[in-house]
Design an enzyme around this catalytic site. Structure first.
Site, PDB file in Angstrom:
ATOM      1  N   ASP A 113       5.406  -1.719  -7.289  1.00  0.00           N
ATOM      2  CA  ASP A 113       5.501  -0.581  -6.375  1.00  0.00           C
ATOM      3  C   ASP A 113       6.911  -0.436  -5.785  1.00  0.00           C
ATOM      4  O   ASP A 113       7.139   0.383  -4.905  1.00  0.00           O
ATOM      5  CB  ASP A 113       4.451  -0.675  -5.258  1.00  0.00           C
ATOM      6  CG  ASP A 113       4.570  -1.957  -4.445  1.00  0.00           C
ATOM      7  OD1 ASP A 113       5.588  -2.658  -4.586  1.00  0.00           O
ATOM      8  OD2 ASP A 113       3.639  -2.258  -3.671  1.00  0.00           O
ATOM      9  N   ASP A 160      -6.666   2.416   7.603  1.00  0.00           N
ATOM     10  CA  ASP A 160      -6.396   0.972   7.616  1.00  0.00           C
ATOM     11  C   ASP A 160      -7.427   0.179   8.417  1.00  0.00           C
ATOM     12  O   ASP A 160      -7.090  -0.830   9.057  1.00  0.00           O
ATOM     13  CB  ASP A 160      -4.971   0.688   8.155  1.00  0.00           C
ATOM     14  CG  ASP A 160      -3.911   0.972   7.098  1.00  0.00           C
ATOM     15  OD1 ASP A 160      -4.289   1.469   6.014  1.00  0.00           O
ATOM     16  OD2 ASP A 160      -2.734   0.706   7.368  1.00  0.00           O
ATOM     17  N   ASP A 173      -4.054  -3.485   6.030  1.00  0.00           N
ATOM     18  CA  ASP A 173      -2.846  -2.754   6.382  1.00  0.00           C
ATOM     19  C   ASP A 173      -2.208  -2.142   5.135  1.00  0.00           C
ATOM     20  O   ASP A 173      -1.293  -2.715   4.552  1.00  0.00           O
ATOM     21  CB  ASP A 173      -1.878  -3.727   7.068  1.00  0.00           C
ATOM     22  CG  ASP A 173      -0.688  -3.016   7.676  1.00  0.00           C
ATOM     23  OD1 ASP A 173      -0.708  -1.768   7.750  1.00  0.00           O
ATOM     24  OD2 ASP A 173       0.265  -3.705   8.079  1.00  0.00           O
ATOM     25  N   ASN A 186       2.699  -1.482   8.071  1.00  0.00           N
ATOM     26  CA  ASN A 186       3.362  -1.294   9.368  1.00  0.00           C
ATOM     27  C   ASN A 186       2.799  -2.228  10.438  1.00  0.00           C
ATOM     28  O   ASN A 186       3.148  -2.115  11.616  1.00  0.00           O
ATOM     29  CB  ASN A 186       3.312   0.171   9.817  1.00  0.00           C
ATOM     30  CG  ASN A 186       1.887   0.630  10.135  1.00  0.00           C
ATOM     31  OD1 ASN A 186       0.921  -0.131  10.000  1.00  0.00           O
ATOM     32  ND2 ASN A 186       1.753   1.882  10.548  1.00  0.00           N
ATOM     33  N   SER A 224      29.095   2.044  -1.087  1.00  0.00           N
ATOM     34  CA  SER A 224      29.254   0.683  -0.575  1.00  0.00           C
ATOM     35  C   SER A 224      29.279   0.637   0.947  1.00  0.00           C
ATOM     36  O   SER A 224      28.886  -0.364   1.544  1.00  0.00           O
ATOM     37  CB  SER A 224      30.527   0.062  -1.135  1.00  0.00           C
ATOM     38  OG  SER A 224      31.616   0.930  -0.922  1.00  0.00           O
TER      39      SER A 224
HETATM   40 CA    CA Z   1       5.659  -4.962  -4.622  1.00  0.00          CA
HETATM   41 CA    CA Z   2       2.281  -3.807  -2.863  1.00  0.00          CA
HETATM   42 CA    CA Z   3      -1.173   0.220   8.884  1.00  0.00          CA
END
Ligand code: CA
Ligand code: CA
Ligand code: CA
Length: 571
Positions: free
Chosen positions: A184, A219, A223, A227, A259
């Site tokens: 992900d 949630d 979670d 967060n 940079s």
């Molecule tokens: Ca990941």
């Molecule tokens: Ca993940």
């Molecule tokens: Ca959450």
């Protein structure tokens, strides 16, 4: 069973041990079975090391000593070293990550699945399946070995590990930058484009859990957006995420930059003789695996207290303070050498899903490389206003197809780099401080001579050239300004802001500082930690003043969130 007798048993079982006992006539049988014996040998060896570490709490040192007792010629010793390296110091984490012996032996190719046959395993298969877990292991081993390379110089010279080391090296070269197991793009490791660059993944085995997503079923159970807010209020049965975050205009921040935005920094103690020590280089490996960038302290995505002088302030920290539901929702997609020309490459690593994720504030800050290059014919290699226009429109079109509705894009103008020469040319570079013999003017011309000057236009004794470079920079900034005025997009609004170099210098002077103290001492080119922190403060105030809707409302539940969820799982 005492370890020594276990090793003896292994010795008997391993194919090399057998063939050394065998005569020529027996060979074909063992040749045929060699693969299987190798696999069994590995599984046994790794099991024993794992269990010694787990049950007897054997330290890594003790495991290494045991390994060294094994015959050197055989694969045994190599497997033993590797297993103790992998399991010794981190046994608990390995178990948490559902690594087991089968995974290790498959990953290092001592157990192989034959075509058309089921994969053989001694222990229950990991839930995620063998292949996914193997990939996870490979990456973990890569990171471990990379981290230990400096104190295990001999590890890769072990005959057994040679192939693995080669694989790891090519893996690091080709498969990174993302140290990310579930794919992900969010990681549990800090460097190698890990959570120093974008919010830490709170479940790296589940690709539907990552920072920045809209919470899954509020949630209530877990979670899903990392967060740190989840669960149900026992008093009324309402999920906390719904109670505290719903309707608060929660959003993340993403920086597309160069940079300066990645926060390039070479510690002066590396090059200053009077400060050189073993301790001075203690951060070398971390810095190298982070491309010599320090995004964790940077102007837009900094979140850790600076260890490189100055202090940390960032747009992310401000946005998080404003609404604690924004915790961990930051992405730094900047790269050394980033410019309007190569920004589309950076965008490939953007992680934002129009359907599932929260809106984002995207900062586009290519503040120099469109006019900075090391070519002797530097003006010819600067981006033309027309090219800038095309590049930026392309970028915005791309963003429009990835950013969730309600996002914002802020285009930051190019810096006027004349202040670099003006403030530094007659000062001593760290290399010249001992004997008072190297000024920045000398450094710049030396770099130009080698054709590696990061900016021939501004880091030059030729004032006409410096002015010309600033003129082009100003033209390119005008292009950005014009685009922000005219162009309209479905999923975000666009704004323009000058790079606030003047305001940063003024603020620093008011604090009693001098302008040269805002520039990186080693390269004499980049804004340093103080400039970054002050820049963050100024940009934040400007946005708040001019376009407050970009930042969202202040969350009235911030103190309640802090009370219930403390540091929200940290960063
Ligand atoms: Ca990941
Ligand atoms: Ca993940
Ligand atoms: Ca959450």
């Amino acid at each position: 069973m005492a370890p020594s007798s276990v090793f003896l048993l292994l010795f008997m079982l391993l194919p090399n041990g057998l063939s050394s006992l065998s005569n020529g006539k027996q060979k074909p049988v063992y040749e045929r079975k060699r693969q299987e014996f190798t696999c069994i040998g590995c599984v046994l060896m790794v099991s024993i090391v794992e269990q010694l570490a787990q049950v007897h709490n054997f330290s890594q040192k003790k495991l290494w000593r045991l390994c060294s007792y094994l015959p050197e010629k055989m694969n045994l010793q190599g497997i033993c070293f590797l297993a103790s390296e992998i399991f010794g110091p981190t046994i608990i984490r390995m178990i948490e990550n559902k690594m087991n012996t089968d995974v290790v032996c498959h990953a290092i190719h001592l157990c192989k699945q034959k075509a058309g046959q089921p994969s053989c395993h001694l222990y229950p298969l990991p839930k995620m399946g063998l292949n996914v877990t193997m990939k996870k292991f490979e990456r973990m081993a890569a990171v471990k070995i990379l981290k230990h390379m400096h104190d295990l110089p001999g590890l890769c010279s072990l005959p057994f590990l040679k192939n693995l080391c080669e694989n790891i090296k090519s893996f690091i070269k080709h498969k990174l930058p993302y140290e990310d197991f579930d794919g992900d793009k969010f990681s549990i490791f800090p460097t190698l484009r890990g959570y120093y660059w974008r919010g830490r993944d709170c479940d790296d085995a589940d690709a539907s859990v990552y920072p920045g997503r809209r919470p899954d079923e509020w949630d209530a159970k877990l979670d899903s957006n990392c967060n740190g807010i989840w669960g149900v209020d026992p008093k009324d049965g309402i999920p906390y995420e719904q109670k505290f975050c719903n309707g608060t205009e929660s959003k993340g921040v993403i920086i597309l930059g160069d940079s300066a935005a990645a926060h390039f920094h070479i510690p002066p103690e590396w090059v200053t003789a009077s400060q050189m020590s073993k301790k001075a280089f203690s951060n070398l490996l971390e810095a190298l695996t982070n491309e010599l960038d320090w995004p964790q302290f940077s102007e837009v995505t900094g979140f850790l207290n600076s260890t490189i002088g100055g202090w940390t302030e960032s747009l992310y920290l401000q946005l998080r303070k404003r609404n604690r539901c924004n915790h961990r929702d930051y992405q730094n997609l900047s790269k050394n050498g980033g410019s309007s020309e190569n920004v589309l490459e950076l965008l490939e690593s953007l992680a934002r899903n129009q359907q599932f994720d929260k809106p984002a504030v995207v900062i586009f800050a290519m503040i120099g490389n469109d006019v900075c290059n090391g070519s002797p014919d530097t003006v010819k290699h600067m981006t033309q206003p027309k090219e800038m226009h095309t590049n930026v429109l392309q970028t915005l079109r791309y963003l429009d197809s990835y950013l969730p509705k309600g996002s914002h894009v802020i285009l930051i103008g190019l810096v006027d780099g004349r202040f670099l020469w003006d403030n530094l040319h007659d000062r001593y570079h760290p290399l010249g401080q001992l004997n008072k013999d190297v000024t920045y003017e000398q450094l710049y011309s030396f770099l130009s001579c080698l054709q590696i000057n990061p900016c021939n236009g501004w880091l030059s004794s030729n004032s006409t050239l410096r002015n010309l470079t600033s003129e082009r920079a100003s033209q390119l900034s005008s292009v950005l300004k014009e685009i922000a005025k005219i162009e309209k997009y479905t999923n975000f609004d666009v704004f323009y802001m000058d790079y606030p170099i003047k305001e940063i210098a003024e603020m620093w002077q008011k604090m009693g500082g001098e302008t040269w103290q805002l520039i990186e001492p080693v390269d004499g080119f980049h804004p340093n930690q103080i400039a970054s922190a002050l820049g963050a403060r100024i940009v934040w105030e400007k946005i708040l003043h001019k376009w407050p809707h970009v930042l969202g409302k202040e969350n009235p539940f911030n103190s309640e969130i802090a009370m219930i969820f403390k540091d929200q799982g940290g960063h």
